[in-house]
Motif scaffolding. Structure first.
Motif, mmCIF file in Angstrom:
data_model
loop_
_atom_site.group_PDB
_atom_site.id
_atom_site.type_symbol
_atom_site.label_atom_id
_atom_site.label_comp_id
_atom_site.label_asym_id
_atom_site.label_seq_id
_atom_site.Cartn_x
_atom_site.Cartn_y
_atom_site.Cartn_z
ATOM 1 N N VAL A 125 0.857 -1.185 0.000
ATOM 2 C CA VAL A 125 0.000 0.000 0.000
ATOM 3 C C VAL A 125 0.894 1.235 0.000
ATOM 4 O O VAL A 125 1.789 1.356 0.846
ATOM 5 C CB VAL A 125 -0.924 0.030 1.237
ATOM 6 N N GLY A 126 0.682 2.142 -0.935
ATOM 7 C CA GLY A 126 1.509 3.340 -0.953
ATOM 8 C C GLY A 126 1.193 4.261 -2.108
ATOM 9 O O GLY A 126 0.236 4.058 -2.851
ATOM 10 N N ASP A 127 2.040 5.302 -2.237
ATOM 11 C CA ASP A 127 1.862 6.286 -3.305
ATOM 12 C C ASP A 127 2.853 6.002 -4.424
ATOM 13 O O ASP A 127 3.275 4.866 -4.630
ATOM 14 C CB ASP A 127 2.011 7.708 -2.747
ATOM 15 N N SER A 128 3.264 7.024 -5.170
ATOM 16 C CA SER A 128 4.154 6.799 -6.307
ATOM 17 C C SER A 128 5.524 6.292 -5.881
ATOM 18 O O SER A 128 6.214 5.651 -6.673
ATOM 19 C CB SER A 128 4.305 8.088 -7.128
ATOM 20 N N ILE A 129 5.937 6.544 -4.649
ATOM 21 C CA ILE A 129 7.204 5.980 -4.175
ATOM 22 C C ILE A 129 7.121 4.457 -4.165
ATOM 23 O O ILE A 129 8.058 3.760 -4.559
ATOM 24 C CB ILE A 129 7.545 6.509 -2.760
ATOM 25 N N LYS A 146 22.235 17.320 -10.167
ATOM 26 C CA LYS A 146 22.025 18.756 -9.967
ATOM 27 C C LYS A 146 20.874 19.274 -10.837
ATOM 28 O O LYS A 146 20.649 18.803 -11.942
ATOM 29 C CB LYS A 146 23.302 19.534 -10.281
ATOM 30 N N HIS A 147 20.186 20.260 -10.253
ATOM 31 C CA HIS A 147 19.086 20.955 -10.929
ATOM 32 C C HIS A 147 17.900 20.035 -11.224
ATOM 33 O O HIS A 147 17.083 20.337 -12.089
ATOM 34 C CB HIS A 147 19.572 21.621 -12.229
ATOM 35 N N TRP A 148 17.810 18.911 -10.503
ATOM 36 C CA TRP A 148 16.652 18.019 -10.677
ATOM 37 C C TRP A 148 15.473 18.643 -9.939
ATOM 38 O O TRP A 148 15.459 18.738 -8.709
ATOM 39 C CB TRP A 148 16.972 16.627 -10.153
ATOM 40 N N GLU A 149 14.464 19.041 -10.676
ATOM 41 C CA GLU A 149 13.365 19.812 -10.100
ATOM 42 C C GLU A 149 12.319 18.953 -9.404
ATOM 43 O O GLU A 149 11.509 19.473 -8.647
ATOM 44 C CB GLU A 149 12.712 20.668 -11.181
ATOM 45 N N ASP A 150 12.291 17.662 -9.690
ATOM 46 C CA ASP A 150 11.351 16.768 -9.008
ATOM 47 C C ASP A 150 11.800 16.620 -7.554
ATOM 48 O O ASP A 150 12.856 16.065 -7.282
ATOM 49 C CB ASP A 150 11.351 15.413 -9.705
ATOM 50 N N PRO A 151 11.006 17.105 -6.588
ATOM 51 C CA PRO A 151 11.478 17.132 -5.198
ATOM 52 C C PRO A 151 11.256 15.849 -4.402
ATOM 53 O O PRO A 151 11.748 15.737 -3.287
ATOM 54 C CB PRO A 151 10.657 18.272 -4.590
ATOM 55 N N VAL A 152 10.504 14.884 -4.944
ATOM 56 C CA VAL A 152 10.110 13.742 -4.110
ATOM 57 C C VAL A 152 10.552 12.378 -4.635
ATOM 58 O O VAL A 152 10.639 11.427 -3.865
ATOM 59 C CB VAL A 152 8.576 13.713 -3.894
ATOM 60 N N HIS A 153 10.822 12.259 -5.939
ATOM 61 C CA HIS A 153 11.166 10.955 -6.471
ATOM 62 C C HIS A 153 12.677 10.769 -6.520
ATOM 63 O O HIS A 153 13.435 11.735 -6.539
ATOM 64 C CB HIS A 153 10.535 10.756 -7.855
ATOM 65 N N TRP A 154 13.094 9.486 -6.571
ATOM 66 C CA TRP A 154 14.499 9.140 -6.439
ATOM 67 C C TRP A 154 14.912 8.237 -7.586
ATOM 68 O O TRP A 154 14.065 7.658 -8.270
ATOM 69 C CB TRP A 154 14.729 8.452 -5.077
ATOM 70 N N ASP A 155 16.229 8.131 -7.791
ATOM 71 C CA ASP A 155 16.713 7.360 -8.935
ATOM 72 C C ASP A 155 16.588 5.860 -8.681
ATOM 73 O O ASP A 155 16.196 5.412 -7.603
ATOM 74 C CB ASP A 155 18.145 7.758 -9.292
#
Length: 446
Positions: free
Chosen positions: A253-257, A417-426
Motif C-alpha cells: 500500500v503506498g503512493d508513487s514511491i 544537480k538541478h533536478w526539479e522533481d522534489p520527491v522521487h528518487w533514482d
C-alpha cells in the motif's frame, strides 16, 4: 447488492496490426452511411471521414449498432493541447451522466482518458446497484499527443475490452446489458448548465466504424492475464491470480514511491508469495474517521480484506500527499495520531492474521543556488515532524517499521544537480528501498 467490477491491466501487451481472425460485418461507418439531422447537435465540422468534438457538439449513432450482445466500436483519435480537454468522448447514456452502462471521458487537466460507469470515473452507480455506491476508478493512459491513435472498444460475453493501437489496456467483468433503444453518443452530454467550455483545439475522431461482432486487434491473446484490478467501494486493487493456495499473500500500500519498489518486491518473493498492490491506500483529511464503521477508510479496508486473506501488509497511506504543505488542511498534528491508529484498527479488524509493516515517509528536497539538493526546507521539516508522530503510534502498536527516509538521505549526495522533481528518487535509491522492505518481509515470512 454486492457488485464487484474487475479490470485486467496487463503488464505487457501487443501493439500489433489491425484485426485477428474474426471479421464480423461493419454495420455503420462514418462518412459513408447516412446521419439523420436529429442525430447531430451543434456543428461537428465534418471533413470527409473525420469529425471534431469541441465540448458543445454531439453525434448520436444508430441503435442498430448495439443490437448484438457482442459488438465492436473502432476509431482513430488525435488530441492536441490535451490538458485543456474536459470532454466526454463517448457514452451510452443521455443527459444524466452518472447513470448508464459506461462512458469514456477526459477530465480537465489530466493526460488520461477514463472508461467509466459514471462521471469520468468507473462507477457501479444507481443504474447498476440499489445503493448507488462508488465502485472505484480505472485510469486509461492517453498516449501520445498530436498523432492518430487507434481505439478499439469491444464487448464480448458482456465484458468490455479496450485497446489503444492494439495494446490491451482494460478488461472488465461482465456488466448488465444496456436497455433496448440505447444510443451510443459521441460528444458532451451534460446539458447547457454544466457543459464544459468550448475547446480551443477540438478533438478529432476519424474512421469511426461499428461492427456486429467482436473484432480483436491481431496478436491479442485473450488467455494472457497477468494481474487483475479489482475495484470496490473506495478502493481499486491490482491483484495477482492465486493459483497455489499454499503461497503467502502480500499487500503493498503506498503512493508513487511504492511504485518504484513494488516490482522488485514481487520478483524477490515470487516463489513464496503473491503480491497485490493498492495505490493510494485510503482516504485522509479532517474528520475522515468521524463516521466510524461507515467512514471511507473503514469501508475501503473492509473491501480490500475481501480480496485476501493477506499475510503481510506494507503500509504507507500516501503520506507525501497527505502531509503536503500546499494542502495543509488535509493533516494537522491534532488528528494525525488518531487517524493513523484508526487505520491500524481497520486493518486488524478486517485482517486479523495479517502482519503490518509501517513504511516511513521519504524526504522532500529543495534546490540550493548551485543546483544541488537539500532537505533544509519547510516541507521536509513537516515530514520529519509527522514521521516522529507516526513513530510513536507505530511503536505503541508494536508494528515493525522500515525507514525509507533514512535510506533516501544516504542517496541525497547522488541526486543529479538541478533536478526539479522534489520527491522521487533514482533507480539505485529505489532498489535500496526494496531491499530494506524485503529484509523485513523475509523476517516475517519465516
Amino acid at each position: 447488492m454486492n457488485l464487484k467490477t474487475a479490470f485486467s491491466i496487463l503488464a505487457a501487451g501487443f501493439p500489433l496490426l489491425f484485426f485477428a481472425q474474426e471479421t464480423p460485418k461493419c454495420v455503420w461507418e462514418f462518412g459513408k452511411d447516412k446521419i439523420a439531422p436529429a442525430d447531430i447537435t451543434g456543428n461537428l465540422n465534418i471533413n470527409g471521414n473525420s469529425f471534431f468534438l469541441d465540448g458543445t457538439n454531439v453525434l448520436r449513432l444508430p441503435a442498430k449498432a448495439l443490437r448484438n450482445r457482442d459488438y465492436t466500436i473502432e476509431f482513430e483519435m488525435k488530441a492536441q493541447n490535451r490538458r485543456d480537454i474536459n470532454l466526454i468522448i463517448f457514452s451510452m447514456q443521455d443527459c444524466d451522466y452518472e447513470k448508464g452502462p459506461f462512458n469514456m471521458t477526459v477530465p480537465e487537466g489530466f493526460a488520461f482518458g477514463y472508461y467509466s460507469y459514471g462521471a469520468g470515473m468507473l462507477y457501479a452507480n444507481s443504474s447498476k446497484t440499489e445503493m448507488g455506491v462508488n465502485e472505484g476508478t480505472c485510469p486509461i493512459p492517453w498516449g501520445k499527443e498530436n498523432v492518430y491513435l487507434k481505439q478499439t472498444f469491444l464487448v464480448k460475453d458482456g465484458r468490455i475490452h479496450y485497446f489503444r493501437d492494439g495494446l490491451i489496456l482494460l478488461i472488465t467483468e461482465p456488466f448488465s446489458p444496456q436497455p433496448p433503444g440505447t444510443v451510443l453518443r459521441f460528444g458532451q452530454l451534460r446539458g447547457e448548465k454544466n457543459a464544459p467550455a468550448k475547446l480551443k483545439t477540438p478533438l478529432e475522431i476519424r474512421n469511426l466504424k461499428l461492427y456486429d461482432g467482436v473484432v480483436f486487434p491481431s496478436g491479442y491473446d485473450h488467455t494472457v492475464r497477468k494481474r487483475m484490478n479489482y475495484s470496490g467501494p473506495e478502493y481499486s486493487l491490482m491483484r495477482e491470480p492465486v493459483k497455489d493456495p499454499g503461497k503467502k499473500r502480500i499487500l503493498i500500500v503506498g503512493d508513487s514511491i511504492s511504485m518504484s519498489y513494488r516490482g522488485q518486491i514481487s520478483e524477490h518473493v515470487r516463489d513464496r508469495a503473491y503480491v497485490d498492490y493498492w495505490m493510494g491506500g485510503t482516504w485522509f483529511g479532517p474528520g475522515v474517521t468521524r463516521d466510524g464503521e461507515k467512514s471511507k477508510p473503514a469501508i475501503a479496508w473492509k473491501g480490500i480484506a475481501s480480496q485476501g486473506p493477506y499475510d503481510i501488509v506494507t503500509f504507507n497511506p500516501s503520506t507525501l500527499h497527505w502531509w503536503k504543505l500546499k494542502f495543509k488542511n488535509r493533516c494537522s498534528e491534532a488528528y494525525l495520531a488518531d487517524t493513523l491508529q484508526f487505520y491500524f484498527d481497520c486493518i486488524r479488524k478486517n485482517m486479523p492474521a495479517a502482519k503490518i509493516i509501517w513504511i516511513r515517509c521519504t524526504p522532500r528536497r529543495s534546490l540550493l543556488p548551485d543546483g544541488s539538493s537539500t532537505l533544509d526546507n519547510e516541507e521536509d521539516r513537516r515530514i520529519r515532524k509527522f514521521n516522529a508522530i507516526c513513530d510513536e503510534v507505530v511503536a505503541r502498536n508494536k508494528i515493525p517499521s522500515v525507514d525509507l527516509y533514512a535510506v533516501a538521505v544516504r542517496h541525497l549526495p547522488n541526486v543529479k544537480k538541478h533536478w526539479e522533481d522534489p520527491v522521487h528518487w533514482d533507480r539505485a535509491c529505489a532498489d535500496d528501498f526494496a531491499k530494506a522492505i524485503c529484509l523485513e518481509i523475509d523476517r516475517l515470512l519465516k
